[in-house]
Design an enzyme around this catalytic site. Structure first.
Site, PDB file in Angstrom:
ATOM      1  N   TYR A  34     -37.152   1.996   6.309  1.00 37.76           N
ATOM      2  CA  TYR A  34     -36.134   3.033   6.183  1.00 37.76           C
ATOM      3  C   TYR A  34     -36.305   3.856   4.902  1.00 37.76           C
ATOM      4  O   TYR A  34     -36.345   5.096   4.953  1.00 37.76           O
ATOM      5  CB  TYR A  34     -34.734   2.417   6.254  1.00 37.76           C
ATOM      6  CG  TYR A  34     -33.615   3.423   6.132  1.00 37.76           C
ATOM      7  CD1 TYR A  34     -33.234   4.196   7.217  1.00 37.76           C
ATOM      8  CD2 TYR A  34     -32.929   3.592   4.924  1.00 37.76           C
ATOM      9  CE1 TYR A  34     -32.197   5.120   7.104  1.00 37.76           C
ATOM     10  CE2 TYR A  34     -31.905   4.504   4.806  1.00 37.76           C
ATOM     11  CZ  TYR A  34     -31.540   5.270   5.906  1.00 37.76           C
ATOM     12  OH  TYR A  34     -30.527   6.189   5.778  1.00 37.76           O
TER      13      TYR A  34
ATOM     14  N   SER B  74     -31.595  10.124   1.784  1.00 40.57           N
ATOM     15  CA  SER B  74     -30.797   9.031   1.237  1.00 40.57           C
ATOM     16  C   SER B  74     -31.282   8.662  -0.158  1.00 40.57           C
ATOM     17  O   SER B  74     -32.436   8.925  -0.525  1.00 40.57           O
ATOM     18  CB  SER B  74     -30.934   7.811   2.159  1.00 40.57           C
ATOM     19  OG  SER B  74     -30.476   6.627   1.557  1.00 40.57           O
TER      20      SER B  74
END
Length: 266
Positions: free
Chosen positions: A149, A136
């Protein structure tokens, strides 16, 4: 006939959201897919949707025996060509994240990806297979209130490099996909299931003026698993709408502010 016809893939988290789009893209290309997911309802729905092209395995990827079950299900088809490490958790409370949240996030997002790939390695080696790890833009950019995350997605990048180096002798390639904001269950939840709103907000951070779509992630998985990417390993394919190319000035003409103008977008 597609070069993917008859090939077999494992997709973790392949029953919902972006993972479902990846599953669908692979199936449409001719791949048989083992879908790993914790939600039996979603997993069985995917298996019904695609018939004998999909096998659902109820899997908590934090458990080694469930990873073994995914690999065994693929082996029943006689081969394994592609592993897509897509499943992830968003157990993130920023700087206040507990030890439990840190360990759960890293265990799910990183450790499980590493262990599944290693368990699949002997099968992938027979086919000259491909590992695709979903990362990501969070791996590159600090995001206020988010710690566990982004750190896990940054770790995925180095995992990919290590896999590429050590698995090359087995003919296995490993690559990462860097996704920008992509229309998915999390984005839908945050935006009130309003895709137009998500695109409008996302336009401030993505050069292409919108958030991504799941089928665009699926197309990237197919490319990295194809003959066209035969000399590509340890790489990071950015499917981020230009997010990581955009600097702190944003999409507007910030320099105009110095001359009394406005920093309007385009």
């Amino acid at each position: 006939m597609s070069e993917f016809e008859g090939k077999v893939a494992i997709v973790t988290g392949g029953a919902a959201s972006i993972g479902l789009d990846i599953t669908k893209g692979l199936v449409e290309a001719g791949v048989k897919v083992v879908v790993g997911a914790r939600s039996r309802e979603a997993g069985e729905a995917v298996a019904r949707q695609f018939g004998d092209k999909v096998r659902y395995v109820a899997a908590d990827i934090r458990k080694d025996e469930d990873l073994d079950a995914l690999v065994a299900a693929a082996a029943e088809w006689g081969r394994l060509d592609i592993v897509v490490n897509n499943a992830a958790v968003y157990d993130d409370n920023g700087a206040q994240s507990s030890r439990e949240s840190w360990l759960n996030t890293l265990n799910t997002n990183v450790v499980s990806s590493a262990l599944l790939s290693e368990k699949a390695r002997p099968h992938l080696a027979k086919q000259g297979g491909s590992i695709v790890n979903i990362s990501s833009i969070s791996a590159y950019a600090a995001q206020s209130g988010r710690w566990t995350y982004p750190v896990s997605k940054a770790a995925i990048l180095h995992l990919t490099h290590s896999q590429a180096l050590d698995y090359a002798k087995d003919g296995i390639r490993s690559n990462s996909i860097i996704l920008g904001w992509t229309w998915s269950d999390p984005i839908a939840g945050l935006s009130g299931n309003d895709q137009e709103k998500a695109d409008s907000v996302g336009a401030n951070f993505h050069i292409l003026g919108r958030v991504g779509r799941g089928p665009e992630a699926a197309a990237a998985v197919l490319f990295l698993s194809s003959k066209a990417a035969s000399f590509t390993t340890g790489s990071e394919l950015k499917v981020d709408g230009g997010y990581t190319a955009l600097g702190p000035e944003g999409p507007g003409q910030a320099i105009a502010l110095l001359t009394g103008g406005s920093a309007s977008v385009r």
